[in-house]
Motif scaffolding. Structure first.
Motif, PDB file in Angstrom:
ATOM      1  N   VAL A 128       0.899  -0.925   0.053  1.00  0.00           N
ATOM      2  CA  VAL A 128       0.006  -0.084  -0.373  1.00  0.00           C
ATOM      3  C   VAL A 128       0.518   1.109   0.113  1.00  0.00           C
ATOM      4  O   VAL A 128       0.942   2.269  -0.698  1.00  0.00           O
ATOM      5  CB  VAL A 128      -0.658   0.169   1.646  1.00  0.00           C
ATOM      6  N   LYS A 129       1.556   1.014   1.181  1.00  0.00           N
ATOM      7  CA  LYS A 129       2.434   2.540   0.840  1.00  0.00           C
ATOM      8  C   LYS A 129       3.796   2.503  -0.747  1.00  0.00           C
ATOM      9  O   LYS A 129       3.614   3.977  -0.769  1.00  0.00           O
ATOM     10  CB  LYS A 129       3.887   2.420   2.063  1.00  0.00           C
ATOM     11  N   ASN A 147       0.310   2.607  -3.674  1.00  0.00           N
ATOM     12  CA  ASN A 147      -0.865   3.351  -3.665  1.00  0.00           C
ATOM     13  C   ASN A 147      -1.360   4.456  -4.496  1.00  0.00           C
ATOM     14  O   ASN A 147      -3.352   3.959  -4.183  1.00  0.00           O
ATOM     15  CB  ASN A 147      -0.516   4.817  -2.266  1.00  0.00           C
ATOM     16  N   GLY A 196     -10.015   7.354  -2.530  1.00  0.00           N
ATOM     17  CA  GLY A 196     -10.474   6.629  -1.693  1.00  0.00           C
ATOM     18  C   GLY A 196     -11.331   5.834  -2.221  1.00  0.00           C
ATOM     19  O   GLY A 196     -11.818   6.484  -3.016  1.00  0.00           O
ATOM     20  N   TYR A 245      -9.957   1.590   1.771  1.00  0.00           N
ATOM     21  CA  TYR A 245      -8.454   2.222   1.817  1.00  0.00           C
ATOM     22  C   TYR A 245      -8.551   4.051   1.212  1.00  0.00           C
ATOM     23  O   TYR A 245      -8.913   4.314   0.355  1.00  0.00           O
ATOM     24  CB  TYR A 245      -7.734   1.668   0.559  1.00  0.00           C
ATOM     25  N   ASP A 246      -7.754   4.930   1.733  1.00  0.00           N
ATOM     26  CA  ASP A 246      -7.276   6.111   1.614  1.00  0.00           C
ATOM     27  C   ASP A 246      -6.324   6.284   1.659  1.00  0.00           C
ATOM     28  O   ASP A 246      -5.359   6.500   2.296  1.00  0.00           O
ATOM     29  CB  ASP A 246      -8.263   6.609   2.557  1.00  0.00           C
ATOM     30  N   ASN A 247      -6.186   7.743   0.793  1.00  0.00           N
ATOM     31  CA  ASN A 247      -4.821   8.242   0.546  1.00  0.00           C
ATOM     32  C   ASN A 247      -4.875   9.676   1.061  1.00  0.00           C
ATOM     33  O   ASN A 247      -5.904   9.692   0.033  1.00  0.00           O
ATOM     34  CB  ASN A 247      -3.924   7.337  -0.702  1.00  0.00           C
ATOM     35  N   SER A 260       2.032  11.951   3.607  1.00  0.00           N
ATOM     36  CA  SER A 260       1.442  11.096   2.649  1.00  0.00           C
ATOM     37  C   SER A 260       0.961   9.960   3.965  1.00  0.00           C
ATOM     38  O   SER A 260       1.472   8.944   4.018  1.00  0.00           O
ATOM     39  CB  SER A 260       1.879  10.148   1.592  1.00  0.00           C
ATOM     40  N   HIS A 271      -1.769   6.878   4.593  1.00  0.00           N
ATOM     41  CA  HIS A 271      -1.970   5.700   4.098  1.00  0.00           C
ATOM     42  C   HIS A 271      -3.419   4.863   4.969  1.00  0.00           C
ATOM     43  O   HIS A 271      -2.887   4.504   6.070  1.00  0.00           O
ATOM     44  CB  HIS A 271      -1.099   4.811   3.076  1.00  0.00           C
ATOM     45  N   GLN A 272      -4.394   4.720   5.156  1.00  0.00           N
ATOM     46  CA  GLN A 272      -5.186   4.281   5.721  1.00  0.00           C
ATOM     47  C   GLN A 272      -5.981   3.225   5.556  1.00  0.00           C
ATOM     48  O   GLN A 272      -7.116   3.326   4.515  1.00  0.00           O
ATOM     49  CB  GLN A 272      -6.347   5.644   5.963  1.00  0.00           C
ATOM     50  N   GLY A 280      -2.269   0.851   8.192  1.00  0.00           N
ATOM     51  CA  GLY A 280      -2.532   2.718   8.005  1.00  0.00           C
ATOM     52  C   GLY A 280      -0.660   3.258   8.570  1.00  0.00           C
ATOM     53  O   GLY A 280       0.060   2.267   8.812  1.00  0.00           O
ATOM     54  N   SER A 296       3.846   7.724   4.998  1.00  0.00           N
ATOM     55  CA  SER A 296       4.982   8.216   4.331  1.00  0.00           C
ATOM     56  C   SER A 296       5.909   9.441   4.412  1.00  0.00           C
ATOM     57  O   SER A 296       5.095  10.321   3.890  1.00  0.00           O
ATOM     58  CB  SER A 296       4.968   8.164   2.516  1.00  0.00           C
TER      59      SER A 296
END
Length: 266
Positions: A13-14, A17, A103, A128-130, A151, A153-154, A189, A192
Motif C-alpha cells: 500500500v505504501k 498507493n 479512496g 482504503y484512503d490516501n 502522505s 495511507h489508511q 495504516g 510516508s
C-alpha cells in the motif's frame, strides 16, 4: 524479525498507493456499468410484464393484495469512490498546500423498507484512503510557507446505521434522503515521510492517530428499480482522532464525500 502478511500488505500500500486507487476506481466503474446494464434489462422486462398484465385485466375486476408484509428486506454488494479530507473542515484558516485525498471501498448493504417507504439501512465495508497531510517540520517555518506534506495511507472498516425515506416517481425511479451515524476502525495504516523530516507511526503505542471514530452521515439516494441504488453522501467525523499535536490543523476529524452503488440481490 517476523514478517507477516499484514506487513507485506502495508508495504504494498505504501509504495503502490496510486496504483491501488486506480485499480479500485476501474473496478468500481466496471461494476457500475455491469449493474446498470442488468438494471436496464430488468426494467424492460418489467414494462413488458406490465403491458401483458394490463391487456389481460381490461374489462375485469382488479384484485388488491392485502397480505403484503409491512417490511421488505433487501441486501446486496456495494462499491464506493470517495474524496477524503482528514483535517478540520470547520477551520477558518486557509492553509496553503492542503488538498483532498482519494479512496475507495467495497462491502455489503442491508436494509428494511416499510410499505410506507420509510427505511432502515446498515451494512459493512472495508476501504482504503490516501491523502496529503501537513505536519510539524523539523526546521520551524514562519509566515505562509508551505509545511512539509506527509502522505497518509489508511485502511478502515465502517459500520453505518441510517434511516431515510424514498419518494417514488412512477414505477421506474425514486429519490431518497438518508441520515444516521457510523463507526469506523482503522485496522492498518502508515505515513510516508518526506526526506529530511521526522517519521511518525500512524497507529500503535506511539501513533499519532486514534483507530476509532464516530461520524454523522447524511445524503441522498437515486433508486433505479429493481436492482440498483446510487448514493451520494457526506460523512463528518465527530471525534478528534489526533493523539499528538503534530498536525497543522488543531483538530483532525476525517471527512468523506462518497459516491456509491449498490446492486440488490434480493
Amino acid at each position: 524479525m517476523r514478517i507477516t502478511a499484514l506487513h507485506i500488505g502495508l508495504c504494498m500500500v505504501k509504495h503502490n498507493n496510486l496504483r491501488v486507487v486506480k485499480i479500485c476506481i476501474v473496478v468500481f466503474f466496471i461494476v457500475m456499468i455491469f449493474g446498470s446494464a442488468r438494471s436496464a434489462d430488468a426494467l424492460v422486462n418489467q414494462a413488458i410484464l406490465r403491458t401483458d398484465t394490463t391487456e389481460l385485466t381490461i374489462g375485469g375486476p382488479v384484485e388488491i393484495d392485502t397480505t403484503a408484509q409491512a417490511w421488505r428486506f433487501s441486501w446486496g454488494p456495494k462499491a464506493a469512490f470517495h474524496l477524503f479530507f482528514p483535517g478540520d473542515l470547520t477551520s477558518s484558516v486557509d492553509f496553503e498546500g492542503y488538498e483532498f485525498g482519494y479512496g475507495c471501498s467495497v462491502g455489503v448493504n442491508l436494509r428494511f423498507i416499510h410499505k410506507t417507504n420509510w427505511l432502515l439501512q446498515t451494512g459493512f465495508s472495508i476501504g482504503y484512503d490516501n491523502a496529503p497531510i501537513q505536519m510539524v517540520p523539523v526546521v520551524p517555518i514562519y509566515g505562509d510557507a508551505a509545511w512539509p506534506s506527509h502522505s497518509l495511507h489508511q485502511g478502515t472498516m465502517v459500520l453505518p446505521v441510517q434511516a431515510g425515506y424514498i419518494f417514488n416517481y412512477g414505477d421506474d425511479l425514486g429519490f431518497g434522503i438518508m441520515t444516521g451515524v457510523e463507526g469506523s476502525f482503522g485496522f492498518a495504516g502508515a505515513l510516508s515521510t518526506p526526506r529530511g523530516e521526522r517519521h511518525y507511526d500512524l497507529y500503535g503505542d506511539n501513533g499519532v492517530f486514534r483507530r476509532w471514530n464516530v461520524s454523522w452521515v447524511t445524503g441522498f439516494l437515486i433508486e433505479l428499480p429493481p436492482t440498483i441504488t446510487v448514493g451520494i453522501d457526506g460523512s463528518f467525523g465527530l471525534l478528534n482522532v489526533a493523539r499528538q499535536p503534530v498536525f497543522r490543523f488543531k483538530a483532525m476529524n476525517e471527512t468523506y464525500v462518497r459516491i456509491s452503488m449498490t446492486y440488490w440481490l434480493k
